[in-house]
Design an enzyme around this catalytic site. Sequence first.
Site, short mmCIF file in Angstrom:
data_model
loop_
_atom_site.label_atom_id
_atom_site.label_comp_id
_atom_site.label_asym_id
_atom_site.label_seq_id
_atom_site.Cartn_x
_atom_site.Cartn_y
_atom_site.Cartn_z
N GLU A 120 -16.49 16.54 24.97
CA GLU A 120 -15.90 16.45 23.63
C GLU A 120 -15.18 17.75 23.26
O GLU A 120 -14.15 17.71 22.57
CB GLU A 120 -16.99 16.15 22.60
N TRP A 164 -11.96 17.40 24.87
CA TRP A 164 -11.10 16.44 24.16
C TRP A 164 -10.26 17.18 23.11
O TRP A 164 -9.07 16.89 22.92
CB TRP A 164 -11.97 15.36 23.51
N TRP A 222 -5.44 9.48 15.19
CA TRP A 222 -4.78 8.37 14.53
C TRP A 222 -3.90 7.58 15.49
O TRP A 222 -3.88 6.34 15.45
CB TRP A 222 -3.99 8.86 13.32
#
Length: 470
Positions: A273, A276, A380
């Site tokens: 993560e 990421w 998004w």
Amino acid sequence: MTDAPVILWFRRDLRLADQPMLAAAVASGRPLLPLFILDLETEALGAAAKWRLGLAVDEFARSLARIGLQLTLRRGSALAVLRALQVETGAGGVWWSRLYDPAAVARDTVVKAALKGQGLEARSFAGHLLHEPWDVATGAGGFYRVYTPFWRAVRARDIAAPAPAVRAARGVVDWPASDRLQEWRLGAAMQRGAAVVARHVRVGEAAAADRLAGFLDGPVAAYAEARNLPGVEGTSRLSENLTYGEIGVRSIWHAGMRAMHEGRAGAETFLREIVWREFAYHLIHHSPEIATRNWKPEWDGFPWRADNPDAEAWRRGMTGEPFVDAAMREMYVTGTMHNRGRMIVASYLTKHLMTDWRVGLRWFEDCLTDWDPAANAMGWQWAAGSGPDAAPYFRVFNPETQAEKFDPDAGYRRRFIAELTPDPGPDARAFFAAVPRSWQLDAQLPYPSPRVALAEGRARALAAYGARNS
């Protein structure tokens, strides 16, 4: 060699440890002049981020004072402020830590060229990321467009050990005049919501270090599974502190690696993560259009709706879909939103409500205390299907089935939705105290019916996606 002062222009690097720019400045032996500028780019921050930044700056000023430095505050164009301060103090240069979003890059490029044109030293340092975006390349020399190959390319790379916290520094003899932080009114746009969110923020370097230690001492063991459960304390919650540089990413990486080598389950998933986030900055550096346009140009003709009444119900946490509404209300109460919630609300807005992802991106920018330009844009576009590593067009998250899987006892939904329980808890009630009065929301109002039947919304989205692909 020179003994002329160095202006240290702090932005999103508000810490004393794991701070390459500050460590190099102290090692130089030169007098240091820390500076924070409320420039046009910073003025443009959303309400929650600007308010939280003010807390970070205030706490960092106290940290600097403990090592013998004063933080000067100035407002105005970055270049104009830097030029004026250089004249006032006779500084020989300006140093700063690099940022990578388009607005920051444009500003910093102009500043560096102008200062060097005056014969001044202008140096930028790494520190916001583990890897500079241009240092990671595919075998063909391009940039990575898919996360998994990016992870494979960087996971075994050596990461320099973080520098220890600076304990003392040499300041200038005469400190320049400084603005008063309170007069900037950075929290004005938060209005009454600030008092609610303030109960949940953890400000400063010490708080960030405590968060990391607490997470690695316990929750990391179950992280691989618990990170998907918004009703439990299963994540590090460090995104808030990383946003303002209250903790260095190298410190997090090395602590996570130690946990992994010690056999703590979940540590490698946690490290993935962290990478990421690196991937998001890799992308925004190489394709800055990701922040404003469809990353995949073939999506430019997709029939998303502009802002609309359904999107307004989404904003208000009144869609009639409890998982969606709970996540939105969490954001207003705590300033952040669980990552599973972010995926669900983004999918619901862009797919069930067929609303342009930029409507959601801008709202998150205004409402999140952990707003990050790269992560927000990539997140998004991932949910909408228009971005890199995107969810396939046929993946439409169903809020009901997601709730059954990730909030099986409905604890998360009850925590934030007062209308779902006869005796709502403090966070459910706090939602009504945090949101604008103009919304005229009250816990006594009935919970709304769904804006769209989930099956109908899914079918509509798939039909539109199918038409685009035909």
